[in-house]
Enzyme design. Sequence first.
Site, mmCIF file in Angstrom:
data_model
loop_
_atom_site.group_PDB
_atom_site.id
_atom_site.type_symbol
_atom_site.label_atom_id
_atom_site.label_comp_id
_atom_site.label_asym_id
_atom_site.label_seq_id
_atom_site.Cartn_x
_atom_site.Cartn_y
_atom_site.Cartn_z
ATOM 1 N N ARG A 42 0.833 -1.215 0.000
ATOM 2 C CA ARG A 42 0.000 0.000 0.000
ATOM 3 C C ARG A 42 0.865 1.262 0.000
ATOM 4 O O ARG A 42 0.477 2.299 -0.514
ATOM 5 C CB ARG A 42 -0.994 -0.005 1.176
ATOM 6 C CG ARG A 42 -1.809 1.267 1.279
ATOM 7 C CD ARG A 42 -3.197 1.113 1.891
ATOM 8 N NE ARG A 42 -3.266 0.246 3.037
ATOM 9 C CZ ARG A 42 -2.781 0.517 4.256
ATOM 10 N NH1 ARG A 42 -2.177 1.672 4.469
ATOM 11 N NH2 ARG A 42 -2.894 -0.341 5.233
ATOM 12 N N TYR A 98 -13.783 17.201 -16.890
ATOM 13 C CA TYR A 98 -14.137 15.779 -16.991
ATOM 14 C C TYR A 98 -15.317 15.449 -16.055
ATOM 15 O O TYR A 98 -15.333 15.873 -14.890
ATOM 16 C CB TYR A 98 -12.888 14.969 -16.618
ATOM 17 C CG TYR A 98 -13.048 13.485 -16.613
ATOM 18 C CD1 TYR A 98 -13.368 12.791 -17.772
ATOM 19 C CD2 TYR A 98 -12.865 12.763 -15.437
ATOM 20 C CE1 TYR A 98 -13.506 11.420 -17.759
ATOM 21 C CE2 TYR A 98 -12.995 11.385 -15.422
ATOM 22 C CZ TYR A 98 -13.322 10.719 -16.587
ATOM 23 O OH TYR A 98 -13.450 9.359 -16.567
ATOM 24 N N LYS A 139 -5.446 5.633 -20.120
ATOM 25 C CA LYS A 139 -5.745 6.011 -21.490
ATOM 26 C C LYS A 139 -4.508 5.831 -22.387
ATOM 27 O O LYS A 139 -4.166 4.731 -22.718
ATOM 28 C CB LYS A 139 -6.283 7.440 -21.514
ATOM 29 C CG LYS A 139 -7.322 7.740 -20.410
ATOM 30 C CD LYS A 139 -8.632 7.004 -20.594
ATOM 31 C CE LYS A 139 -9.569 7.097 -19.397
ATOM 32 N NZ LYS A 139 -9.875 8.425 -18.891
HETATM 33 C C1 LIG Z 1 -10.486 8.968 -17.750
HETATM 34 C C2 LIG Z 1 -10.140 10.286 -17.227
HETATM 35 C C3 LIG Z 1 -9.910 10.482 -15.859
HETATM 36 C C4 LIG Z 1 -10.096 9.392 -14.845
HETATM 37 O O1 LIG Z 1 -9.245 8.325 -15.028
HETATM 38 P P1 LIG Z 1 -9.598 6.815 -14.600
HETATM 39 O O2 LIG Z 1 -8.316 6.120 -14.820
HETATM 40 O O3 LIG Z 1 -10.719 6.360 -15.479
HETATM 41 O O4 LIG Z 1 -10.024 6.865 -13.178
HETATM 42 C C5 LIG Z 1 -9.548 11.756 -15.445
HETATM 43 N N1 LIG Z 1 -9.433 12.787 -16.309
HETATM 44 C C6 LIG Z 1 -9.673 12.626 -17.625
HETATM 45 C C7 LIG Z 1 -9.556 13.810 -18.523
HETATM 46 C C8 LIG Z 1 -10.032 11.386 -18.137
HETATM 47 O O5 LIG Z 1 -10.273 11.232 -19.438
#
Ligand SMILES: *Cc1c(COP(=O)(O)O)cnc(C)c1O
Length: 384
Positions: free
Chosen positions: A51, A103, A200
């Site tokens: 952790r 977002y 992403k």
């Molecule tokens: C997807 C996204 C997040 C959150 O990320 P997760 O990994 O899905 O929790 C935050 N900011 C933006 C701009 C995103 O596209």
Amino acid sequence: MSKSETGGEGFETRAIHSGRDFVGETGAVTPPVWLTSTFEYGNPNGFDYTRSGNPNFRLLDRTVASLEGGEFATCFGSGVSAITAVVSTLKSGDVVVAEENIYGCTFRLFAQVFAKFGVEIRYLDFTEEASLASLSDHQPALVWIESPTNPNLKILDIARVAEAAHAAGAPLLVDNTFASSYLQRPLELGADLSLISLTKYTNGHSDALVGAVATSSEEWQEKMIFAQKALGLQPSPMDCWLTLRGAKTESLRMERHSENALRFATFLEEETDAVTVRYPFLPSHPQFEIAKRQMSGGSGIVTVDFGRSLDDTLRIVESLRYFPKAESLGGVESLCCHPASMTHASVPKETREAVGITDSLVRFSVGIESVEDLIEDVRQALQS
Ligand SMILES: *Cc1c(COP(=O)(O)O)cnc(C)c1O
């Protein structure tokens, strides 16, 4: 804690070589996944409990710090965990001033969770010089922007916003998820914190969730490490391993995403009757000049308003062959998203429309397939 080792090497070299520690004893070229919850006391690298740290976190932290052009980075279980870590450093009564086209999950967290703890958020349009000039009136504890924004792809002048935030005595956080570390580096433009959903573009294969906060401030880095262990926001070692593997090809993928998306956006603008096509590297984009100055490519997201009814828009989206309707973005495969019914469904309709998220808006995450096939797919969907 992780120091970047930029040493003048190129992005591609750092992406491939930064994550090669802790393997000296075995000679493994690719690091293993350290699937362990705890570590024997007194080990030379100071690990104690996963952790609060794990070799796979550290390899990813070093790579992300280096790619973001910062001194440090801390990884978390998701982008949303990274957001939670940053906001957990605030206290009741603090004001966060944020870009209005933020977002959806960030909006929801502030409205439904952090508000209960007395953290107030105020929204401004950061493309307006007047908003920047008014920042100090709010006495913000933190300024929060995204660029490009989701899903309108507004481009904010990061260097200018950083200057205005600092003049108001506040640090600037930039959510760099839509741009990727390869195309844009907020820390080099003056931001104090760069937050990335590594889920992403960094991972790039839609198979793990991880987030990170990069910074060159030792004080912020300590706060992030504390939040990771104290709030239990750590990622899994396996997800870090997958994401580090993804990072090695980030440059190649981003080049292709940007090239495909520009051709895709040009097709939509020139050969369909779409009302608006938004892509930062199209000359018709209102902030095209800023985009070219602070990004080295337009990334893979293209937002289009087909100007049709809700039913018609959904019908178009559903007849696409290569664009599954799915949340998320940044993977090698193309996806499409209907923000009003998906990512922004949690934002009230009036608020949504006030920031341009109409019922006929579609956001495409253009993948790295043959772009001719993607274009042909949209052509047939519009004709059907
Ligand atoms: C997807 C996204 C997040 C959150 O990320 P997760 O990994 O899905 O929790 C935050 N900011 C933006 C701009 C995103 O596209």
